[in-house]
Design a protein around this motif. Sequence first.
Motif, PDB file in Angstrom:
ATOM      1  N   MET A 105       0.823  -1.210   0.000  1.00  0.00           N
ATOM      2  CA  MET A 105       0.000   0.000   0.000  1.00  0.00           C
ATOM      3  C   MET A 105       0.858   1.262   0.000  1.00  0.00           C
ATOM      4  O   MET A 105       0.437   2.299  -0.511  1.00  0.00           O
ATOM      5  CB  MET A 105      -0.976  -0.001   1.175  1.00  0.00           C
ATOM      6  CG  MET A 105      -2.151  -0.941   0.988  1.00  0.00           C
ATOM      7  SD  MET A 105      -3.107  -0.634  -0.518  1.00  0.00           S
ATOM      8  CE  MET A 105      -3.787   0.993  -0.171  1.00  0.00           C
ATOM      9  N   ASN A 126      -1.444   6.263   4.275  1.00  0.00           N
ATOM     10  CA  ASN A 126      -1.948   4.952   4.681  1.00  0.00           C
ATOM     11  C   ASN A 126      -1.754   4.812   6.187  1.00  0.00           C
ATOM     12  O   ASN A 126      -0.654   5.021   6.697  1.00  0.00           O
ATOM     13  CB  ASN A 126      -1.208   3.831   3.959  1.00  0.00           C
ATOM     14  CG  ASN A 126      -1.440   3.862   2.474  1.00  0.00           C
ATOM     15  OD1 ASN A 126      -2.563   3.940   2.022  1.00  0.00           O
ATOM     16  ND2 ASN A 126      -0.365   3.827   1.708  1.00  0.00           N
ATOM     17  N   LEU A 132      -5.340  -0.844   4.527  1.00  0.00           N
ATOM     18  CA  LEU A 132      -6.278  -0.669   3.421  1.00  0.00           C
ATOM     19  C   LEU A 132      -7.240   0.486   3.632  1.00  0.00           C
ATOM     20  O   LEU A 132      -8.118   0.729   2.821  1.00  0.00           O
ATOM     21  CB  LEU A 132      -7.076  -1.955   3.180  1.00  0.00           C
ATOM     22  CG  LEU A 132      -6.250  -3.201   2.880  1.00  0.00           C
ATOM     23  CD1 LEU A 132      -7.155  -4.343   2.475  1.00  0.00           C
ATOM     24  CD2 LEU A 132      -5.197  -2.941   1.821  1.00  0.00           C
TER      25      LEU A 132
END
Length: 159
Positions: A105, A126, A132
Amino acid sequence: KEIKRHTLYGYQLLRKTPNIPDSVALAALQHHERENGLGYPFQLIGEQIHLVSKIIAVADVFHAMSSSRVYREADPFHKVIRRMNDDLYGAFNPSVMFVFLSNIMETMLGKKVQLSSGHIGTILYNHPFYPLKSLIQLEDRSIIDMREDKELQIEKVFS
């Protein structure tokens, strides 16, 4: 059955190769074993599986899901990471999977995405404990914190 024997063939080949660490040969043997015992060839569980094998298992699944095959098309990136995240506490070692997802990510920072709400924006940040669930800056410059909506997901990543 024969396809599953590739783990044994790889192990035997690597064991005979000079200067290959035992952990590499063991990873070839165990890379389809799963934390919950549902893998192969020996249905090992948890601590019976070498750490290197656990790492390779995660990378192997990511590659398999995100690559086109003769029998199926590659899944989009956002679907791959969501499915892998769903397996965080089952088939794979949670620590290995968490590190993988956090790092993958991190490569998404600055990418334009479409959310399940229909909004389009750019990944700014993030969250370290929720890889996520990003901070997204929308086209109108407002910010969405994906942690605030459990159902909100990245639906598409623009190239």
